[in-house]
Structure formats: structure tokens, C-alpha cells
Design a protein around this motif. Structure first.
Motif, PDB file in Angstrom:
ATOM      1  N   ILE A 102      41.132  28.745  33.757  1.00  0.00           N
ATOM      2  CA  ILE A 102      41.094  28.311  35.159  1.00  0.00           C
ATOM      3  C   ILE A 102      42.499  28.051  35.705  1.00  0.00           C
ATOM      4  CG2 ILE A 102      40.839  25.804  34.909  1.00  0.00           C
ATOM      5  CD1 ILE A 102      38.580  26.072  37.084  1.00  0.00           C
ATOM      6  N   MET A 103      43.423  27.689  34.827  1.00  0.00           N
ATOM      7  CA  MET A 103      44.784  27.407  35.297  1.00  0.00           C
ATOM      8  C   MET A 103      45.574  28.671  35.608  1.00  0.00           C
ATOM      9  SD  MET A 103      45.674  24.112  32.929  1.00  0.00           S
ATOM     10  CE  MET A 103      47.356  23.996  33.508  1.00  0.00           C
ATOM     11  N   LYS A 104      45.030  29.842  35.292  1.00  0.00           N
ATOM     12  CA  LYS A 104      45.681  31.106  35.639  1.00  0.00           C
ATOM     13  C   LYS A 104      45.468  31.470  37.104  1.00  0.00           C
ATOM     14  CE  LYS A 104      45.437  32.993  31.016  1.00  0.00           C
ATOM     15  NZ  LYS A 104      44.956  34.057  30.150  1.00  0.00           N
ATOM     16  N   VAL A 105      44.583  30.730  37.772  1.00  0.00           N
ATOM     17  CA  VAL A 105      44.240  31.001  39.167  1.00  0.00           C
ATOM     18  C   VAL A 105      44.621  29.785  40.004  1.00  0.00           C
ATOM     19  CG1 VAL A 105      42.315  31.504  40.725  1.00  0.00           C
ATOM     20  CG2 VAL A 105      42.299  32.437  38.415  1.00  0.00           C
ATOM     21  N   GLU A 106      45.181  30.025  41.170  1.00  0.00           N
ATOM     22  CA  GLU A 106      45.525  28.925  42.071  1.00  0.00           C
ATOM     23  C   GLU A 106      44.241  28.268  42.597  1.00  0.00           C
ATOM     24  OE1 GLU A 106      48.558  27.763  42.766  1.00  0.00           O
ATOM     25  OE2 GLU A 106      49.465  29.281  41.473  1.00  0.00           O
ATOM     26  N   ARG A 107      44.289  26.966  42.799  1.00  0.00           N
ATOM     27  CA  ARG A 107      43.095  26.246  43.260  1.00  0.00           C
ATOM     28  C   ARG A 107      42.616  26.738  44.618  1.00  0.00           C
ATOM     29  NH1 ARG A 107      44.328  20.436  43.540  1.00  0.00           N
ATOM     30  NH2 ARG A 107      46.457  21.137  43.779  1.00  0.00           N
ATOM     31  N   ASP A 108      43.539  27.084  45.514  1.00  0.00           N
ATOM     32  CA  ASP A 108      43.117  27.572  46.827  1.00  0.00           C
ATOM     33  C   ASP A 108      42.400  28.923  46.708  1.00  0.00           C
ATOM     34  OD1 ASP A 108      45.649  28.720  46.179  1.00  0.00           O
ATOM     35  OD2 ASP A 108      45.995  29.217  48.274  1.00  0.00           O
ATOM     36  N   GLU A 109      42.759  29.711  45.692  1.00  0.00           N
ATOM     37  CA  GLU A 109      42.061  30.980  45.467  1.00  0.00           C
ATOM     38  C   GLU A 109      40.640  30.739  44.973  1.00  0.00           C
ATOM     39  OE1 GLU A 109      45.526  34.120  44.269  1.00  0.00           O
ATOM     40  OE2 GLU A 109      45.012  32.617  42.747  1.00  0.00           O
ATOM     41  N   LEU A 110      40.453  29.687  44.183  1.00  0.00           N
ATOM     42  CA  LEU A 110      39.111  29.320  43.741  1.00  0.00           C
ATOM     43  C   LEU A 110      38.240  28.928  44.934  1.00  0.00           C
ATOM     44  CD1 LEU A 110      39.993  27.126  40.627  1.00  0.00           C
ATOM     45  CD2 LEU A 110      38.909  29.377  40.582  1.00  0.00           C
ATOM     46  N   VAL A 111      38.796  28.092  45.812  1.00  0.00           N
ATOM     47  CA  VAL A 111      38.054  27.661  46.998  1.00  0.00           C
ATOM     48  C   VAL A 111      37.716  28.868  47.870  1.00  0.00           C
ATOM     49  CG1 VAL A 111      38.175  26.314  49.136  1.00  0.00           C
ATOM     50  CG2 VAL A 111      39.036  25.347  47.002  1.00  0.00           C
ATOM     51  N   GLU A 112      38.675  29.752  48.060  1.00  0.00           N
ATOM     52  CA  GLU A 112      38.457  30.945  48.874  1.00  0.00           C
ATOM     53  C   GLU A 112      37.326  31.805  48.304  1.00  0.00           C
ATOM     54  OE1 GLU A 112      40.931  34.905  50.265  1.00  0.00           O
ATOM     55  OE2 GLU A 112      42.051  33.093  49.727  1.00  0.00           O
ATOM     56  N   GLU A 113      37.333  32.019  47.010  1.00  0.00           N
ATOM     57  CA  GLU A 113      36.293  32.835  46.367  1.00  0.00           C
ATOM     58  C   GLU A 113      34.921  32.179  46.509  1.00  0.00           C
ATOM     59  OE1 GLU A 113      34.679  36.061  44.341  1.00  0.00           O
ATOM     60  OE2 GLU A 113      36.697  35.830  45.142  1.00  0.00           O
ATOM     61  N   LEU A 114      34.853  30.884  46.295  1.00  0.00           N
ATOM     62  CA  LEU A 114      33.580  30.168  46.426  1.00  0.00           C
ATOM     63  C   LEU A 114      33.065  30.214  47.855  1.00  0.00           C
ATOM     64  CD1 LEU A 114      34.482  27.139  44.166  1.00  0.00           C
ATOM     65  CD2 LEU A 114      32.771  28.897  43.654  1.00  0.00           C
ATOM     66  N   LEU A 115      33.952  30.035  48.814  1.00  0.00           N
ATOM     67  CA  LEU A 115      33.557  30.065  50.218  1.00  0.00           C
ATOM     68  C   LEU A 115      33.102  31.457  50.640  1.00  0.00           C
ATOM     69  CD1 LEU A 115      33.259  28.336  52.709  1.00  0.00           C
ATOM     70  CD2 LEU A 115      35.633  28.803  53.265  1.00  0.00           C
ATOM     71  N   LYS A 116      33.806  32.486  50.189  1.00  0.00           N
ATOM     72  CA  LYS A 116      33.399  33.865  50.485  1.00  0.00           C
ATOM     73  C   LYS A 116      31.997  34.141  49.956  1.00  0.00           C
ATOM     74  CE  LYS A 116      37.828  36.277  50.328  1.00  0.00           C
ATOM     75  NZ  LYS A 116      38.624  37.233  49.538  1.00  0.00           N
ATOM     76  N   HIS A 117      31.759  33.723  48.724  1.00  0.00           N
ATOM     77  CA  HIS A 117      30.452  33.944  48.108  1.00  0.00           C
ATOM     78  C   HIS A 117      29.354  33.221  48.903  1.00  0.00           C
ATOM     79  CE1 HIS A 117      27.657  34.864  44.898  1.00  0.00           C
ATOM     80  NE2 HIS A 117      27.256  33.601  44.927  1.00  0.00           N
ATOM     81  N   TYR A 118      29.639  32.020  49.340  1.00  0.00           N
ATOM     82  CA  TYR A 118      28.680  31.224  50.116  1.00  0.00           C
ATOM     83  C   TYR A 118      28.412  31.872  51.472  1.00  0.00           C
ATOM     84  CZ  TYR A 118      26.543  27.234  52.432  1.00  0.00           C
ATOM     85  OH  TYR A 118      25.697  26.404  53.123  1.00  0.00           O
ATOM     86  N   ILE A 119      29.454  32.271  52.172  1.00  0.00           N
ATOM     87  CA  ILE A 119      29.330  32.858  53.505  1.00  0.00           C
ATOM     88  C   ILE A 119      28.643  34.222  53.438  1.00  0.00           C
ATOM     89  CG2 ILE A 119      30.640  33.827  55.439  1.00  0.00           C
ATOM     90  CD1 ILE A 119      32.574  31.448  55.092  1.00  0.00           C
ATOM     91  N   ASP A 120      28.898  34.994  52.389  1.00  0.00           N
ATOM     92  CA  ASP A 120      28.259  36.303  52.229  1.00  0.00           C
ATOM     93  C   ASP A 120      26.730  36.201  52.232  1.00  0.00           C
ATOM     94  OD1 ASP A 120      30.631  37.664  52.239  1.00  0.00           O
ATOM     95  OD2 ASP A 120      30.715  37.930  50.059  1.00  0.00           O
ATOM     96  N   LYS A 121      26.202  35.079  51.831  1.00  0.00           N
ATOM     97  CA  LYS A 121      24.742  34.895  51.816  1.00  0.00           C
ATOM     98  C   LYS A 121      24.157  34.841  53.224  1.00  0.00           C
ATOM     99  CE  LYS A 121      24.529  32.797  47.339  1.00  0.00           C
ATOM    100  NZ  LYS A 121      23.398  32.783  46.468  1.00  0.00           N
ATOM    101  N   PHE A 122      24.987  34.553  54.224  1.00  0.00           N
ATOM    102  CA  PHE A 122      24.531  34.479  55.608  1.00  0.00           C
ATOM    103  C   PHE A 122      24.491  35.845  56.271  1.00  0.00           C
ATOM    104  CE2 PHE A 122      26.502  30.114  55.329  1.00  0.00           C
ATOM    105  CZ  PHE A 122      25.291  29.476  55.169  1.00  0.00           C
ATOM    106  N   GLU A 123      25.204  36.785  55.723  1.00  0.00           N
ATOM    107  CA  GLU A 123      25.316  38.095  56.357  1.00  0.00           C
ATOM    108  C   GLU A 123      24.266  39.045  55.897  1.00  0.00           C
ATOM    109  OE1 GLU A 123      29.363  39.248  55.662  1.00  0.00           O
ATOM    110  OE2 GLU A 123      30.079  37.884  57.167  1.00  0.00           O
TER     111      GLU A 123
END
Length: 85
Positions: free
Chosen positions: A64-85
Motif C-alpha cells: 500500500i505504501m507504493k501508492v500515494e494516498r490521494d491515488e487510493l482515494v481517487e481510485e475508490l471514488l472512481k469505482h463508487y461513481i462508476d456505479k451511478f453511470e
């Protein structure tokens, strides 16, 4: 014996690119296997930046430390928002 006046060469192997979704999945599974609440632990890590929220089991903390925390948030948010489309 090599002449020490000659330039020495070495090759650094490039680490394979890791997908953020794979990181989240691996860390989630490791936390779950160890009996932790994965959502709470990942949120704690993202909010605080403290890697001790993530178990070292199966190298989850290192992964997990190989990825920036903001990139984790971005990926999680994208996955969540994709469910609306």
C-alpha cells in the motif's frame, strides 16, 4: 581482474507497474485474513498516513505504501461513481 579506471555499468531492473485496484484488493484481503475490519483500517491509513493501520501480513503494508494516498482515494471514488453511470 577488471581495470578500476574503466567505467563500471550496472542495470537496475524496473519494478513492474502495479494497478491501484490490485493494491486495494490485496491489502483488503490481507486485513480480512488477519481479522481486521478492512474498511476501517484502510480509512485510518488514508486519513492519517500512518502505515501501522495496515498489517504487514503478506507484505500488505509495503504494497500500500507504493501508492500515494490521494491515488487510493481517487481510485475508490472512481469505482463508487462508476456505479451511478
Amino acid at each position: 581482474m577488471k581495470d578500476i579506471r574503466e567505467t563500471q555499468y550496472f542495470k537496475v531492473e524496473k519494478e513492474p507497474e502495479i494497478r491501484i485496484s490490485d493494491v486495494i484488493q490485496k491489502v483488503y484481503e490481507s486485513l480480512k485474513d488477519k481479522g481486521y475490519n478492512p474498511v476501517n483500517q484502510i480509512v485510518g491509513y488514508i486519513m492519517s498516513g500512518d502505515p501501522t493501520y495496515i498489517t504487514s501480513y503478506q507484505n500488505a503494508r509495503s504494497i500500500i505504501m507504493k501508492v500515494e494516498r490521494d491515488e487510493l482515494v481517487e481510485e475508490l471514488l472512481k469505482h463508487y461513481i462508476d456505479k451511478f453511470e
